[in-house]
Design an enzyme around this catalytic site. Structure first.
Site, mmCIF file in Angstrom:
data_model
loop_
_atom_site.group_PDB
_atom_site.id
_atom_site.type_symbol
_atom_site.label_atom_id
_atom_site.label_comp_id
_atom_site.label_asym_id
_atom_site.label_seq_id
_atom_site.Cartn_x
_atom_site.Cartn_y
_atom_site.Cartn_z
ATOM 1 N N HIS A 278 31.470 -4.549 93.733
ATOM 2 C CA HIS A 278 31.184 -5.581 94.737
ATOM 3 C C HIS A 278 31.806 -5.217 96.088
ATOM 4 O O HIS A 278 32.317 -6.084 96.795
ATOM 5 C CB HIS A 278 31.707 -6.945 94.270
ATOM 6 N N ASP A 341 35.202 -7.683 88.615
ATOM 7 C CA ASP A 341 34.037 -7.973 87.763
ATOM 8 C C ASP A 341 32.922 -6.954 87.978
ATOM 9 O O ASP A 341 32.846 -6.297 89.018
ATOM 10 C CB ASP A 341 33.499 -9.377 88.045
ATOM 11 N N GLU A 342 32.083 -6.844 86.994
ATOM 12 C CA GLU A 342 30.796 -6.144 87.072
ATOM 13 C C GLU A 342 30.870 -4.779 87.770
ATOM 14 O O GLU A 342 30.092 -4.501 88.674
ATOM 15 C CB GLU A 342 29.777 -7.035 87.795
ATOM 16 N N THR A 343 31.783 -3.957 87.301
ATOM 17 C CA THR A 343 31.906 -2.628 87.920
ATOM 18 C C THR A 343 31.095 -1.638 87.091
ATOM 19 O O THR A 343 31.652 -0.735 86.465
ATOM 20 C CB THR A 343 33.378 -2.218 87.973
ATOM 21 N N GLU A 374 37.114 -9.034 82.851
ATOM 22 C CA GLU A 374 37.030 -7.603 82.479
ATOM 23 C C GLU A 374 38.363 -6.883 82.677
ATOM 24 O O GLU A 374 38.660 -5.882 82.024
ATOM 25 C CB GLU A 374 35.985 -6.880 83.324
#
Ligand code: TNX
Length: 538
Positions: A278, A341-343, A374
């Site tokens: 992000h 998050d969401e890497t 995470e």
């Protein structure tokens, strides 16, 4: 002749005095009808409410007095006076020298009573003659005046006296929060929201006793906080947003203004810089940060998971040291949120290395670290807090490591989820969340997470689909009001059917605040005319 004149003058004064005393007496004897203690108007519902059967006359004779040498109390008195003025147009003086005709008095007291031991606990004693608000702390007093604001009727009674009276129902309210952390999050990165918008959101949160606001200050689409040592972050990274609108950012002065405004409402600001994913907006501004192997360009879409910082370059950590230092210097609250998050394009071992290293920088600047769930794959410190949004497995790992958890389960608490398939704004990847579903669950008993591990709850409002404050309000309200009750009230006091009535009664407040809330068809908004109700005497 002269003495006669003096005699009649004295007589006249006595007569005037007599009659003015009579008016005073009449006021004192105002016979307020028997009432329901406006249980139907309070959200979050207090721990204990014991109604008595009368009313305190809030009117032109009322005055507020506060503990004067305790920090915060006089300001809280003034805050209450300002809110009374907005609602009733009455000017209530605060801590003025005794004025004889002031007789209905609201006292806001600092008290060391052991009963008030819990942080933010307060007690309200409302009798015909006075309102006494006791609290150990200024924060507790501030929460208590929100309750008082809620039980002031929406309209005056003009039959009780020759002037307008707002009768506050009498009784005793004993209250304290279940969770010490009651939060919402605003994503100002996907769409930028002005300082004024954020202040309005803070005002609404404060009314429902939230005590924390998390600001998601960076994402692929925008960097929203001035960093003096890295000016291109806002020059370039702040220049756009989802849909290609003009974006924006807070100068440090503006950020401080938000922090101060929140602090006056006993709300702590948590800044978040999302990383290592992000992070496209940062990498467009300073391409050396980029670790995904592609030339970064400004991004205005809503995909996630494509960007990453280069986790193996010392210059990236030097950059982050500056960013975290500058932000923590202007953040008095105890937390810094480091995202995580969401890497999807970061290898797990690089991700772990990165989060552990950034956690140390956060500690170096004296803050507690928070990360999306995470992050628990790293060897994180037990003081670091995991924000559970999607993975129960991650929550379990956090618990095993002795970390505390912020509950933000997407399928219950994500304010950006659509209410149903017809909702104008929002996404639905986690669920449709109608107003009842947002409320009818218990953080004390969520997917087996032990309550001792829960720091509190947070309702995040992601802004991919909303760019205007009215649109944002449509998603947040009324669901965030239900989350406020889940965070504050005890489970035994919660019940959807009764909550529905209290929620309907919020409409006059939301309308006064010009909140464009979603008029959920589950709620009978038409019945929302809260006024001082007379109970049948027989
Ligand atoms: C997931 S929740 C995200 C956000 C999105 C959101 C949309 C989380 C930690 N990441 O990047 O905005 O879903 O609902």
């Amino acid at each position: 002749m002269k003495s006669n004149f003096i005699r009649s003058l004295v007589l006249c004064s006595l007569i005037i005095l007599f009659f003015s005393c009579e008016t005073e007496k009449k006021k004192r004897q105002l016979n307020l009808p028997k009432t329901d203690l406006a249980m139907e108007n309070m959200i979050p519902i207090p721990v204990k409410v014991i109604p008595t059967d009368s009313g305190f006359a809030l009117d032109q004779f009322t005055a507020i007095y506060t503990s004067q040498n305790v920090t915060g109390f006089p300001e809280i008195g003034q805050f209450l006076a300002d809110k009374i003025k907005e609602k009733t147009n009455i000017d209530v003086p605060v801590n003025v020298d005794e004025i004889p005709e002031r007789e209905g008095v609201i006292y806001i007291n600092q008290s060391d009573s052991l009963e008030l031991d819990a942080p933010e606990a307060y007690q309200l004693y409302i009798t015909k003659d006075s309102v006494i608000l006791n609290s150990n702390t200024a924060a507790g007093a501030f929460r208590g005046i929100q309750t008082l604001r809620q039980i002031i009727p929406n309209s005056a009674n003009d039959t009780l006296a020759s002037y307008e009276v707002w009768p506050i129902p009498t009784g005793k309210i004993i209250d304290s929060p279940t969770f010490g952390f009651r939060s919402s999050m605003l994503d100002v990165a996907r769409h930028f929201f002005s300082v004024e918008d954020v202040k309005k959101y803070i005002d609404l949160l404060a009314y429902y006793k939230f005590n924390t606001l998390h600001l998601h200050l960076s994402d692929d689409q925008g960097w929203r906080i001035e960093i003096k040592s890295w000016p291109k972050l806002t020059e370039i990274g702040g220049s756009t947003e989802v849909g290609g609108e003009s974006g924006g950012f807070y100068t440090q002065e503006e950020y401080k203004e938000i922090v101060a405004y929140a602090a006056e409402r006993y709300i702590v600001i948590i800044p978040e810089i999302d990383m290592p994913g992000h992070s496209n907006a940062a990498s467009v501004s300073y391409p050396f940060l980029n670790g995904n192997g592609k030339t970064p360009e400004l991004y205005e879409g809503i995909e996630v998971g494509f960007s990453t910082f280069d986790t193996r370059k010392d210059t990236v950590y030097a950059f982050l040291d500056d960013v975290i230092r500058e932000i923590t210097e202007i953040t008095p609250g105890p937390y810094f949120h480091m995202g995580g998050d969401e890497t999807h394009v970061t290898k797990m071992k690089d991700y772990i290395y990165f989060m552990e290293r950034v956690e140390k920088i956060v500690h170096k600047y004296g803050k507690k670290a928070i990360g999306w769930d995470e992050m628990v794959h790293g060897d994180m410190d037990s003081t670091t807090i995991a924000q559970f949004w999607a993975s129960k497995e991650n929550a379990d790992i956090a618990i095993k490591k002795g970390m505390k958890i912020i509950l933000s389960p997407a399928k219950k608490m994500y304010l950006d989820m659509q209410y149903d398939s017809l909702s104008k704004y929002g996404l639905h990847w986690a669920a449709y969340i109608p107003t009842d579903s947002a409320y009818t669950w218990s953080p004390q008993n969520y997917e087996g997470i032990p309550v001792e591990s829960i720091l509190g709850i947070e309702a995040p409002l992601w802004s991919e689909t909303v760019g205007e404050i009215g649109e944002l309000e449509y998603l947040a309200f009324p669901r965030a009001i239900g989350h406020a009750e889940l965070a504050w009230s005890i489970p035994e006091n919660r019940d959807w059917e009764r909550y529905k009535v209290r929620l309907a009664n919020q409409a006059p407040f939301l309308d006064r605040m010009d909140v464009k809330y979603y008029p959920s068809p589950l709620i009978d908004w038409e019945k929302s005319k809260y006024s001082y109700k007379e109970i049948d005497k027989d």
